[in-house]
Every structure is written in C-alpha cells, then in structure tokens.
Design a protein around this motif. Sequence first.
Motif, PDB file in Angstrom:
ATOM      1  N   UNK A 179       0.840  -1.198   0.000  1.00 23.67           N
ATOM      2  CA  UNK A 179       0.000   0.000   0.000  1.00 23.67           C
ATOM      3  C   UNK A 179       0.876   1.250   0.000  1.00 23.67           C
ATOM      4  N   UNK A 180       1.950   1.232   0.778  1.00 25.84           N
ATOM      5  CA  UNK A 180       2.876   2.366   0.825  1.00 25.84           C
ATOM      6  C   UNK A 180       3.595   2.517  -0.517  1.00 25.84           C
ATOM      7  N   UNK A 181       3.908   1.400  -1.140  1.00 27.22           N
ATOM      8  CA  UNK A 181       4.635   1.397  -2.407  1.00 27.22           C
ATOM      9  C   UNK A 181       3.758   1.672  -3.618  1.00 27.22           C
ATOM     10  N   UNK A 182       2.460   1.901  -3.426  1.00 26.66           N
ATOM     11  CA  UNK A 182       1.570   2.198  -4.533  1.00 26.66           C
ATOM     12  C   UNK A 182       1.134   0.981  -5.320  1.00 26.66           C
ATOM     13  N   UNK A 183       1.362  -0.212  -4.766  1.00 23.67           N
ATOM     14  CA  UNK A 183       0.921  -1.445  -5.422  1.00 23.67           C
ATOM     15  C   UNK A 183      -0.500  -1.724  -4.951  1.00 23.67           C
ATOM     16  N   UNK A 184      -1.417  -1.893  -5.872  1.00 27.07           N
ATOM     17  CA  UNK A 184      -2.818  -2.044  -5.497  1.00 27.07           C
ATOM     18  C   UNK A 184      -3.157  -3.428  -4.966  1.00 27.07           C
ATOM     19  N   UNK A 185      -2.393  -4.436  -5.328  1.00 26.20           N
ATOM     20  CA  UNK A 185      -2.658  -5.798  -4.887  1.00 26.20           C
ATOM     21  C   UNK A 185      -2.089  -5.982  -3.483  1.00 26.20           C
ATOM     22  N   UNK A 186      -2.961  -5.990  -2.478  1.00 27.08           N
ATOM     23  CA  UNK A 186      -2.508  -6.063  -1.087  1.00 27.08           C
ATOM     24  C   UNK A 186      -1.872  -7.398  -0.727  1.00 27.08           C
ATOM     25  N   UNK A 187      -2.038  -8.418  -1.557  1.00 28.78           N
ATOM     26  CA  UNK A 187      -1.416  -9.707  -1.263  1.00 28.78           C
ATOM     27  C   UNK A 187       0.046  -9.747  -1.709  1.00 28.78           C
ATOM     28  N   UNK A 188       0.465  -8.735  -2.461  1.00 30.15           N
ATOM     29  CA  UNK A 188       1.834  -8.663  -2.945  1.00 30.15           C
ATOM     30  C   UNK A 188       2.731  -8.055  -1.869  1.00 30.15           C
ATOM     31  N   UNK A 189       3.859  -8.679  -1.651  1.00 24.58           N
ATOM     32  CA  UNK A 189       4.859  -8.135  -0.741  1.00 24.58           C
ATOM     33  C   UNK A 189       6.084  -7.815  -1.575  1.00 24.58           C
ATOM     34  N   UNK A 190       6.654  -6.644  -1.365  1.00 18.74           N
ATOM     35  CA  UNK A 190       7.856  -6.268  -2.097  1.00 18.74           C
ATOM     36  C   UNK A 190       9.054  -6.314  -1.158  1.00 18.74           C
ATOM     37  N   UNK A 191      10.232  -6.385  -1.725  1.00 17.87           N
ATOM     38  CA  UNK A 191      11.469  -6.501  -0.948  1.00 17.87           C
ATOM     39  C   UNK A 191      12.477  -5.427  -1.352  1.00 17.87           C
ATOM     40  N   UNK A 192      11.978  -4.251  -1.688  1.00 15.06           N
ATOM     41  CA  UNK A 192      12.851  -3.157  -2.098  1.00 15.06           C
ATOM     42  C   UNK A 192      13.730  -2.660  -0.953  1.00 15.06           C
ATOM     43  N   UNK A 193      13.263  -2.827   0.291  1.00 21.55           N
ATOM     44  CA  UNK A 193      13.967  -2.335   1.474  1.00 21.55           C
ATOM     45  C   UNK A 193      14.290  -3.476   2.432  1.00 21.55           C
ATOM     46  N   UNK A 194      14.622  -4.625   1.887  1.00 21.31           N
ATOM     47  CA  UNK A 194      14.897  -5.825   2.668  1.00 21.31           C
ATOM     48  C   UNK A 194      16.380  -6.159   2.635  1.00 21.31           C
ATOM     49  N   UNK A 195      17.015  -6.067   3.793  1.00 20.17           N
ATOM     50  CA  UNK A 195      18.435  -6.425   3.982  1.00 20.17           C
ATOM     51  C   UNK A 195      19.357  -5.599   3.093  1.00 20.17           C
ATOM     52  N   UNK A 196      19.329  -4.286   3.309  1.00 21.67           N
ATOM     53  CA  UNK A 196      20.130  -3.348   2.518  1.00 21.67           C
ATOM     54  C   UNK A 196      21.367  -2.874   3.265  1.00 21.67           C
ATOM     55  N   UNK A 197      22.341  -2.420   2.510  1.00 19.79           N
ATOM     56  CA  UNK A 197      23.549  -1.797   3.053  1.00 19.79           C
ATOM     57  C   UNK A 197      23.244  -0.349   3.435  1.00 19.79           C
ATOM     58  N   UNK A 198      24.188   0.258   4.177  1.00 24.46           N
ATOM     59  CA  UNK A 198      24.079   1.695   4.476  1.00 24.46           C
ATOM     60  C   UNK A 198      23.986   2.491   3.184  1.00 24.46           C
TER      61      UNK A 198
END
Length: 149
Positions: A106-125
């Motif tokens: 929802x924050x990422x603007x994806x309308x399908x609430x069942x979708x999970x994104x990993x854009x901010x998952x286990x990132x470096x500084x």
Amino acid sequence: MSDIEKIKVIHDYIIKKCEYADLTKCTEEEVVFKMEKEHFGDAYGALIGGSAICEGYSRAFKYICNSFGIGCELVSGTGDNTEHMWNMVQIDDRWYHVDVTWDDPVINGVSDESTVVYDYFCLSDEKILEDHIIEEGVLLYPRCENTLS
C-alpha cells in the motif's frame, strides 16, 4: 529455518497483518488520541490492532525478531524528508537495514494487497541512504556494509 528465512517470514507477516495508519490529514489532537488509544506507534497496534505507523511496524518487527533470538535494532531518522523509523537486523555477524513499512504494498503504490515487495529488505548503508537519513548523535548504529541479494 535459517535466520534470513525467519526474518523474511516476520517481514511478510507484519506487512500482511498490519495496515498503514495514514495520519497526515488528522489534527494534532487526533494524532495524540490515535497514538495513545489505538497504539499506532507500538507493536500492539501493528500486531493486535492491525494498524500502525512506521514506528509500530518497526517495534513489531524488533519484538518478533528478538523473540526468535535475532539481533534487531530500531533506527530513527527521515525518509523522503519525513520522520521515519525502520530496523537493522543481524545475520551471521553482519548487519542489514530492513524497512518493513516501505515494503508494504500500500505504501509502495501497489494495489494488490497480497503482494509483498522486498525493495527495502536487507540493505547496506549505501543503499538505504539513497532515500533515508539516519538521525545522528542519538545512538551508534552498527555498519551495514552489504546488501543481501
């Protein structure tokens, strides 16, 4: 399960369980009331109430990670010039940034609430600092030198 698998399950669970509480159109009095009565800023709001702001998402993530013996810290700062909170997690003696809130579809603007994104998952500084700023002087945070692929 490995720690990375546990972290991914925790990440996905919070995103699917919790709805982002957008307080931008609330008055200051409404914000205070909702933060206190609806627990938007704590783990209870995210996990039991099902609604929270970034602080609630982050506190819920830390609570569950720590319950599984996974090192996890809260990080305060800004994201897109707005006060923001996210986490750092420890995997095999290395630290990584995880922003559960910004991975919520929802924050990422994806309308399908069942979708999970990993854009901010286990990132470096380096990667997280592209659009996040860590609040300096409050705590000494561990270095996150790698991004997990």
